[in-house]
Scaffold this active site. Sequence first.
Site, PDB file in Angstrom:
ATOM      1  N   SER A 291       0.801  -1.218   0.000  1.00 39.35           N
ATOM      2  CA  SER A 291       0.000   0.000   0.000  1.00 39.35           C
ATOM      3  C   SER A 291       0.836   1.271   0.000  1.00 39.35           C
ATOM      4  CB  SER A 291      -0.934   0.004   1.202  1.00 39.35           C
ATOM      5  OG  SER A 291      -0.185  -0.080   2.374  1.00 39.35           O
TER       6      SER A 291
ATOM      7  N   THR B  17      -0.716   1.801   4.823  1.00 36.05           N
ATOM      8  CA  THR B  17      -0.461   3.200   4.464  1.00 36.05           C
ATOM      9  C   THR B  17       0.068   3.856   5.713  1.00 36.05           C
ATOM     10  OG1 THR B  17      -2.133   3.474   2.772  1.00 36.05           O
ATOM     11  CG2 THR B  17      -1.651   5.404   4.099  1.00 36.05           C
TER      12      THR B  17
ATOM     13  N   THR C 121       1.479   6.903   0.656  1.00 41.48           N
ATOM     14  CA  THR C 121       0.650   5.771   0.250  1.00 41.48           C
ATOM     15  C   THR C 121       0.667   5.587  -1.258  1.00 41.48           C
ATOM     16  OG1 THR C 121      -1.584   4.828   0.476  1.00 41.48           O
ATOM     17  CG2 THR C 121      -1.449   7.162  -0.017  1.00 41.48           C
TER      18      THR C 121
ATOM     19  N   ARG D 267      -7.330   9.015  -9.552  1.00 46.27           N
ATOM     20  CA  ARG D 267      -7.863   9.203  -8.196  1.00 46.27           C
ATOM     21  C   ARG D 267      -6.760   9.631  -7.218  1.00 46.27           C
ATOM     22  NH1 ARG D 267      -7.059   7.014  -2.768  1.00 46.27           N
ATOM     23  NH2 ARG D 267      -9.036   7.163  -1.673  1.00 46.27           N
TER      24      ARG D 267
ATOM     25  N   THR E  34      -6.033   7.188   8.197  1.00 43.43           N
ATOM     26  CA  THR E  34      -5.834   6.089   7.265  1.00 43.43           C
ATOM     27  C   THR E  34      -7.197   5.462   6.994  1.00 43.43           C
ATOM     28  OG1 THR E  34      -4.662   4.005   6.856  1.00 43.43           O
ATOM     29  CG2 THR E  34      -5.335   4.435   9.117  1.00 43.43           C
ATOM     30  N   GLY E  35      -7.253   4.640   5.961  1.00 46.03           N
ATOM     31  CA  GLY E  35      -8.533   4.036   5.604  1.00 46.03           C
ATOM     32  C   GLY E  35      -9.061   4.628   4.312  1.00 46.03           C
TER      33      GLY E  35
END
Length: 289
Positions: A49, A151, A169, A179, A202-203
């Site tokens: 990631s 990440t 990331t 994106r 994060t996420g």
Amino acid sequence: PQGGPLILSTWKQPKAHAAAQAVLDQGKRAIDVVEAGVRVPEADPNDTSVGYGGLPDRDGRVTLDACIMDENGNAGSVTYLENIMHAISVARAVMEKTPHVMLSGEGAQRFALANGFKKENLLTPASKAAWQTWLKTAKYKPVINIERHDTIGMLAIDKAGNISGACTTSGLAYKMNGRVGDSPIIGAGLFVDNEIGGACATGLGELVMRTCGSFLVVELMRQGRTPQQACEEAALRIVKKQDYKDVQVGFIAVNKSGETGAYSIHPGFNFTLTRNGQTEVTDARSYIN
Ligand code: SD4
């Protein structure tokens, strides 16, 4: 025990913390500590990631997002950076060598090459194979805690008591081409105010960007919340307005006195804290249990 110096980051990052601690021990600035720390997963082909070995977008391109912020409120960021392993160091160069905060895509890459960074293929055989398998169904659905895991957002307080942060990331695996997530956005993936504290997210970046997550955490600390309370309130802000059922967001935060906090929407988020040379990985508390 509370107080600095310390290193705090998202997910399980013992190797990154060892590198960061070595720089902290040399008495260097927090900005040097966080940069050295997050360069470790950037170079690790097994971390899917971040940086080298990061899973590509749906067109097979590895595109990196990163940002960095120092104790003076200076910030640097790169988005959609291709073929340069250490996005965080490019972000730092943007901060230190340009009149801008953010460079993107081709311009960011040209700037990196002009500043001595090497052009490299970041798509490893393993990530390429994973992408080719994904292409068979081409179903885009981020998976909680794997969307992508690891990440890294890192915050540090140095020996002088100053705070800096870094976030880097390869973004969501199989994202649409072009994106950009929360990680390179100052105030979303990272925010530092040396008088108050710092925060990282994060996420699923989209949820964080809609709420200026990390900025919100720092502002809540400014209003008197502890880092833990601030992380919880920022997560609740997301839960209240957005569909969080199948997606994860986690926050970490530290304040000026070295108190830390971490919270996520779903279970499974953990964080790494190094204080007094001791490194511990801890599961964060979560909204859903
Ligand atoms: C993103 N926030 O690009 C990043 C992904 C992430 O753990 O943090 N994954 O949306």
